[in-house]
Enzyme design. Structure first.
Site, PDB file in Angstrom:
ATOM      1  N   GLY A 116       0.859  -1.246   0.028  1.00  0.00           N
ATOM      2  CA  GLY A 116       0.015  -0.019   0.023  1.00  0.00           C
ATOM      3  C   GLY A 116       0.686   1.260   0.011  1.00  0.00           C
ATOM      4  N   THR A 127       0.105   5.682  -1.975  1.00  0.00           N
ATOM      5  CA  THR A 127      -0.278   6.272  -1.620  1.00  0.00           C
ATOM      6  C   THR A 127      -0.566   7.009  -0.334  1.00  0.00           C
ATOM      7  OG1 THR A 127      -2.585   5.281  -1.538  1.00  0.00           O
ATOM      8  CG2 THR A 127      -1.737   6.798  -3.523  1.00  0.00           C
ATOM      9  N   PHE A 176     -14.149   0.436   5.353  1.00  0.00           N
ATOM     10  CA  PHE A 176     -15.416   1.593   5.445  1.00  0.00           C
ATOM     11  C   PHE A 176     -16.618   1.867   6.081  1.00  0.00           C
ATOM     12  CE2 PHE A 176     -15.943  -1.870   2.970  1.00  0.00           C
ATOM     13  CZ  PHE A 176     -17.630  -2.692   2.735  1.00  0.00           C
ATOM     14  N   TYR A 235      -8.722   0.880  17.688  1.00  0.00           N
ATOM     15  CA  TYR A 235      -9.716  -0.076  17.667  1.00  0.00           C
ATOM     16  C   TYR A 235      -9.841  -1.813  17.314  1.00  0.00           C
ATOM     17  CZ  TYR A 235     -11.661   0.465  12.279  1.00  0.00           C
ATOM     18  OH  TYR A 235     -11.275   1.532  11.505  1.00  0.00           O
ATOM     19  N   PRO A 260      -2.101   3.506  15.140  1.00  0.00           N
ATOM     20  CA  PRO A 260      -2.426   5.287  14.353  1.00  0.00           C
ATOM     21  C   PRO A 260      -4.064   5.548  14.815  1.00  0.00           C
ATOM     22  CG  PRO A 260      -1.880   3.837  12.340  1.00  0.00           C
ATOM     23  CD  PRO A 260      -2.406   2.523  13.363  1.00  0.00           C
ATOM     24  N   PRO A 268      -7.044   9.009  14.415  1.00  0.00           N
ATOM     25  CA  PRO A 268      -7.192   9.469  13.104  1.00  0.00           C
ATOM     26  C   PRO A 268      -6.290  10.088  12.360  1.00  0.00           C
ATOM     27  CG  PRO A 268      -8.257  10.728  14.936  1.00  0.00           C
ATOM     28  CD  PRO A 268      -7.559   9.096  15.227  1.00  0.00           C
TER      29      PRO A 268
END
Length: 330
Positions: A61, A64, A144, A194, A235, A237
């Site tokens: 990944g 980006t 999502f 989470y 991490p 946000p």
């Protein structure tokens, strides 16, 4: 009004009128987000130049978002980087841009981490290009927001295939080859806060990330004897275009996120890149099996039952204390 409830047999529920004096809020640091002034992000590479000279790093990944930021930092510090994902055109653009900035070669290799055969072919290509990597960062992810009652089996499988199975396929394929070649390596997984607590509305991601953490902690115990160490960064946000477009498409939740973070701001990709570089470097060679929460204090802010009392003003505390002192009994 501000409702403050003390759950005790001898304490009554207290209703207090919220004071609205803006001077009070300003003078006590209670204005939302103002504490961010105390915690400005430092985004320059923190490790010495050359910390990754003669080392190869694979970042899944890596084209980006956080993956790109980690690649840029490692390349700046001397690493020869390989970035892998499904979209080869995106990878190639990123590789060219970072290479031109750092002067170090970045290779782009197409790979669908969900497919174990594709992962094996990708590792073949990496071996031919650079040899087996010294640093492996499993960053590829998908997510999502969705109510769980609306989840389809395909939606569940899409996320868990990328996050859990993809991480496992990359880790096991590389790990086996590294063991065969008697070569040590640093493995790092990027999960989320989470993964530890669970979270509604992102259940496939929470489940898959928790599995990744179990995988890495297990391998830290088992594969240290082969010179491999495994660590995890959780991490909070961090604003990236791809993640926020799927998790906060309207932008409506960003202010709420910031309000609940004690440091008063979101994280930045460069900050996570610095931490990832340290954890993956020889400066952290004694670190293995670690789970590092990197969230500006969000997790502990959400966890504490009485943390919402931050909104109580000094004048309200005077009223509360006077009422509490009048309470009789234990």
């Amino acid at each position: 009004t501000c409702q403050v409830h003390f759950e005790s047999s001898n304490w009554k529920s207290l209703s207090i009128k919220r004071l609205t004096d803006s001077r009070l809020h300003g003078s006590t640091g209670l204005r939302s987000g103002s504490q961010a002034n105390f915690f400005p992000p430092l985004e320059d590479a923190m490790l010495p130049s050359g910390s990754f000279n003669n080392r190869m790093a694979l970042i899944t990944g890596g084209g980006t978002g956080l993956g790109r930021a980690m690649t840029a930092t490692l390349s700046q510090l001397g690493a020869q980087c390989i970035i892998a994902s499904r979209k080869l055109d995106v990878l190639q653009r990123t590789a060219e841009e970072i290479s031109s900035q750092t002067g170090n070669k970045v290779h782009a290799v197409q790979c669908d981490v969900r497919d174990p055969q594709a992962v094996s072919q990708c590792v073949d290509q990496i071996e031919a290009l650079t040899g087996l990597p010294d640093v492996i960062i499993n960053n590829a992810a998908g997510n999502f927001v969705c109510p769980s009652e609306r989840l389809s089996p395909n939606a569940w499988k899409t996320i868990t295939d990328i996050v859990l199975n993809g991480t496992a396929f990359v880790t096991l394929e590389l790990g086996k080859r590294l063991i065969q070649n008697q070569k040590g390596a640093s493995f790092l997984a990027i999960t989320t806060i989470y993964a530890e607590s669970g979270s509604g509305f992102v259940v496939p991601s929470a489940s898959a990330k928790a599995g990744v953490e179990a995988l890495y902690k297990s391998l830290a115990a088992e594969w240290g004897r082969y010179g491999h160490r495994f660590n995890i960064i959780q991490p909070g946000p961090i604003r990236t275009k791809g993640a926020f477009s799927r998790l906060d498409p309207t932008g409506a939740f960003e202010k709420a996120m910031i309000d609940r973070i004690p440091t008063g701001r979101l994280g930045t990709p460069a900050e996570i890149a610095n931490l990832a570089a340290y954890v993956s470097s020889n400066y952290a060679s004694w670190m293995s099996g670690a789970v590092i929460r990197f969230d500006g204090g969000e997790y502990v802010s959400l966890a504490g039952e009485f943390n919402e009392l931050r909104s109580v003003t000094p004048d309200q505390w005077k009223l509360l204390e006077a009422m509490i002192r009048k309470t009789k009994g234990s």
